[in-house]
Design a protein around this motif. Sequence first.
Motif, PDB file in Angstrom:
ATOM      1  N   ILE A   1      -1.395  -0.041   2.527  1.00 42.38           N
ATOM      2  CA  ILE A   1      -2.779   0.537   3.017  1.00 42.38           C
ATOM      3  C   ILE A   1      -3.799   0.037   2.142  1.00 42.38           C
ATOM      4  O   ILE A   1      -4.863  -0.348   2.512  1.00 42.38           O
ATOM      5  CB  ILE A   1      -2.341   2.211   2.494  1.00 42.38           C
ATOM      6  N   ALA A   2      -3.362  -0.396   0.665  1.00 39.86           N
ATOM      7  CA  ALA A   2      -4.371  -1.055  -0.058  1.00 39.86           C
ATOM      8  C   ALA A   2      -4.865  -2.307   0.503  1.00 39.86           C
ATOM      9  O   ALA A   2      -6.027  -2.343   0.561  1.00 39.86           O
ATOM     10  CB  ALA A   2      -3.878  -1.071  -1.457  1.00 39.86           C
ATOM     11  N   LEU A   3      -3.883  -3.019   0.928  1.00 43.06           N
ATOM     12  CA  LEU A   3      -4.293  -4.455   1.405  1.00 43.06           C
ATOM     13  C   LEU A   3      -4.904  -4.071   2.824  1.00 43.06           C
ATOM     14  O   LEU A   3      -5.979  -4.994   2.948  1.00 43.06           O
ATOM     15  CB  LEU A   3      -3.032  -5.005   1.742  1.00 43.06           C
ATOM     16  N   LEU A   4      -4.763  -3.336   3.645  1.00 43.59           N
ATOM     17  CA  LEU A   4      -5.576  -2.842   4.885  1.00 43.59           C
ATOM     18  C   LEU A   4      -7.296  -2.560   4.404  1.00 43.59           C
ATOM     19  O   LEU A   4      -8.019  -3.028   5.202  1.00 43.59           O
ATOM     20  CB  LEU A   4      -4.843  -1.825   5.711  1.00 43.59           C
TER      21      LEU A   4
ATOM     22  N   GLY B   1      -4.148   1.677  -4.092  1.00 36.79           N
ATOM     23  CA  GLY B   1      -3.835   1.031  -5.390  1.00 36.79           C
ATOM     24  C   GLY B   1      -3.494   2.062  -6.481  1.00 36.79           C
ATOM     25  O   GLY B   1      -2.331   1.621  -6.906  1.00 36.79           O
ATOM     26  N   ALA B   2      -4.056   3.113  -6.714  1.00 36.51           N
ATOM     27  CA  ALA B   2      -3.585   3.867  -7.817  1.00 36.51           C
ATOM     28  C   ALA B   2      -2.262   4.741  -7.574  1.00 36.51           C
ATOM     29  O   ALA B   2      -1.300   4.689  -8.460  1.00 36.51           O
ATOM     30  CB  ALA B   2      -4.545   4.933  -8.072  1.00 36.51           C
ATOM     31  N   GLY B   3      -1.992   5.120  -6.309  1.00 35.13           N
ATOM     32  CA  GLY B   3      -1.012   5.562  -5.911  1.00 35.13           C
ATOM     33  C   GLY B   3       0.404   4.299  -5.822  1.00 35.13           C
ATOM     34  O   GLY B   3       1.336   5.040  -6.395  1.00 35.13           O
ATOM     35  N   ALA B   4      -0.056   3.249  -5.657  1.00 34.64           N
ATOM     36  CA  ALA B   4       1.099   2.272  -5.399  1.00 34.64           C
ATOM     37  C   ALA B   4       1.251   1.824  -6.978  1.00 34.64           C
ATOM     38  O   ALA B   4       2.722   1.925  -7.255  1.00 34.64           O
ATOM     39  CB  ALA B   4       0.517   0.981  -4.884  1.00 34.64           C
ATOM     40  N   VAL B   5       0.503   1.922  -8.034  1.00 37.94           N
ATOM     41  CA  VAL B   5       0.919   1.691  -9.266  1.00 37.94           C
ATOM     42  C   VAL B   5       1.620   2.870  -9.932  1.00 37.94           C
ATOM     43  O   VAL B   5       2.704   2.576 -10.481  1.00 37.94           O
ATOM     44  CB  VAL B   5      -0.496   1.335 -10.041  1.00 37.94           C
ATOM     45  N   GLY B   6       1.173   4.048  -9.451  1.00 43.15           N
ATOM     46  CA  GLY B   6       2.000   5.233 -10.020  1.00 43.15           C
ATOM     47  C   GLY B   6       3.335   5.378  -9.555  1.00 43.15           C
ATOM     48  O   GLY B   6       4.270   5.745 -10.414  1.00 43.15           O
ATOM     49  N   PHE B   7       3.737   5.077  -8.368  1.00 43.20           N
ATOM     50  CA  PHE B   7       4.916   5.324  -7.623  1.00 43.20           C
ATOM     51  C   PHE B   7       5.853   4.048  -8.242  1.00 43.20           C
ATOM     52  O   PHE B   7       6.943   4.152  -8.476  1.00 43.20           O
ATOM     53  CB  PHE B   7       4.773   4.927  -6.245  1.00 43.20           C
ATOM     54  N   ALA B   8       5.124   2.951  -8.467  1.00 43.99           N
ATOM     55  CA  ALA B   8       5.993   1.598  -8.878  1.00 43.99           C
ATOM     56  C   ALA B   8       6.352   1.938 -10.445  1.00 43.99           C
ATOM     57  O   ALA B   8       7.333   1.881 -10.701  1.00 43.99           O
ATOM     58  CB  ALA B   8       5.036   0.532  -8.956  1.00 43.99           C
TER      59      ALA B   8
ATOM     60  N   LEU C   1     -13.580   1.526   0.077  1.00 48.12           N
ATOM     61  CA  LEU C   1     -13.513   1.621  -1.245  1.00 48.12           C
ATOM     62  C   LEU C   1     -12.572   2.710  -1.795  1.00 48.12           C
ATOM     63  O   LEU C   1     -11.914   2.320  -2.543  1.00 48.12           O
ATOM     64  CB  LEU C   1     -15.079   1.359  -1.824  1.00 48.12           C
ATOM     65  N   CYS C   2     -12.961   3.712  -1.364  1.00 53.85           N
ATOM     66  CA  CYS C   2     -12.041   4.767  -1.846  1.00 53.85           C
ATOM     67  C   CYS C   2     -10.547   4.940  -1.513  1.00 53.85           C
ATOM     68  O   CYS C   2      -9.794   5.038  -2.105  1.00 53.85           O
ATOM     69  CB  CYS C   2     -12.724   6.330  -1.044  1.00 53.85           C
ATOM     70  N   GLY C   3     -10.447   4.492  -0.127  1.00 57.48           N
ATOM     71  CA  GLY C   3      -8.795   4.210   0.357  1.00 57.48           C
ATOM     72  C   GLY C   3      -8.327   3.104  -0.579  1.00 57.48           C
ATOM     73  O   GLY C   3      -7.147   3.214  -1.055  1.00 57.48           O
ATOM     74  N   LEU C   4      -9.164   2.065  -0.943  1.00 63.31           N
ATOM     75  CA  LEU C   4      -8.621   0.881  -1.791  1.00 63.31           C
ATOM     76  C   LEU C   4      -8.212   1.530  -3.353  1.00 63.31           C
ATOM     77  O   LEU C   4      -7.124   1.193  -3.732  1.00 63.31           O
ATOM     78  CB  LEU C   4      -9.549  -0.152  -1.764  1.00 63.31           C
ATOM     79  N   VAL C   5      -9.104   2.260  -3.766  1.00 63.34           N
ATOM     80  CA  VAL C   5      -8.888   2.605  -4.958  1.00 63.34           C
ATOM     81  C   VAL C   5      -7.757   3.791  -5.147  1.00 63.34           C
ATOM     82  O   VAL C   5      -6.574   3.597  -5.979  1.00 63.34           O
ATOM     83  CB  VAL C   5     -10.041   3.629  -5.585  1.00 63.34           C
ATOM     84  N   TRP C   6      -7.803   4.769  -4.279  1.00 60.64           N
ATOM     85  CA  TRP C   6      -6.441   5.690  -4.304  1.00 60.64           C
ATOM     86  C   TRP C   6      -5.275   5.201  -3.907  1.00 60.64           C
ATOM     87  O   TRP C   6      -4.304   5.404  -4.585  1.00 60.64           O
ATOM     88  CB  TRP C   6      -6.970   6.925  -3.288  1.00 60.64           C
TER      89      TRP C   6
ATOM     90  N   ILE D   1     -12.751  -4.170   3.765  1.00 62.32           N
ATOM     91  CA  ILE D   1     -14.108  -4.202   2.960  1.00 62.32           C
ATOM     92  C   ILE D   1     -14.535  -5.706   3.286  1.00 62.32           C
ATOM     93  O   ILE D   1     -15.750  -5.838   3.226  1.00 62.32           O
ATOM     94  CB  ILE D   1     -13.585  -3.991   1.684  1.00 62.32           C
ATOM     95  N   VAL D   2     -13.630  -6.495   3.430  1.00 60.22           N
ATOM     96  CA  VAL D   2     -14.071  -8.102   3.625  1.00 60.22           C
ATOM     97  C   VAL D   2     -14.806  -8.020   4.908  1.00 60.22           C
ATOM     98  O   VAL D   2     -16.022  -8.730   5.107  1.00 60.22           O
ATOM     99  CB  VAL D   2     -12.861  -8.917   3.675  1.00 60.22           C
TER     100      VAL D   2
END
Length: 91
Positions: free
Chosen positions: A51-54, A30-37, A23-28, A59-60
């Motif tokens: 990385i967020a997709l992995l 995802g936030a990094g991907a949005v920031g870089f975009a 969950l931490c990896g997904l949040v960080w 999680i699933v």
Amino acid sequence: MPRTGYEPVQARSPLRMRLGLALCGLVWAGAGAVGFALEHQPGWAAALAAIALLAAVDIVIVVRHIRQGPHYQPGRGIPPYRPVEPPRRKS
């Protein structure tokens, strides 16, 4: 395969800790991907989105194993495998 003596006899998988880390990896990521975009860095955004997709896939899988019950998340009294049955005698 015989035991070598180095592996644990009744290993447990810390699924809840793995879930928290995913969950931490997904949040960080995802936030990094949005920031870089937003900063127009598509390469880094794509890498962090992967990385967020992995992390989301992990999680699933972890939630599925937790819901499957004691085989994947055994307590102290439940072995993580079917106990070995004694050999049957021939009559």
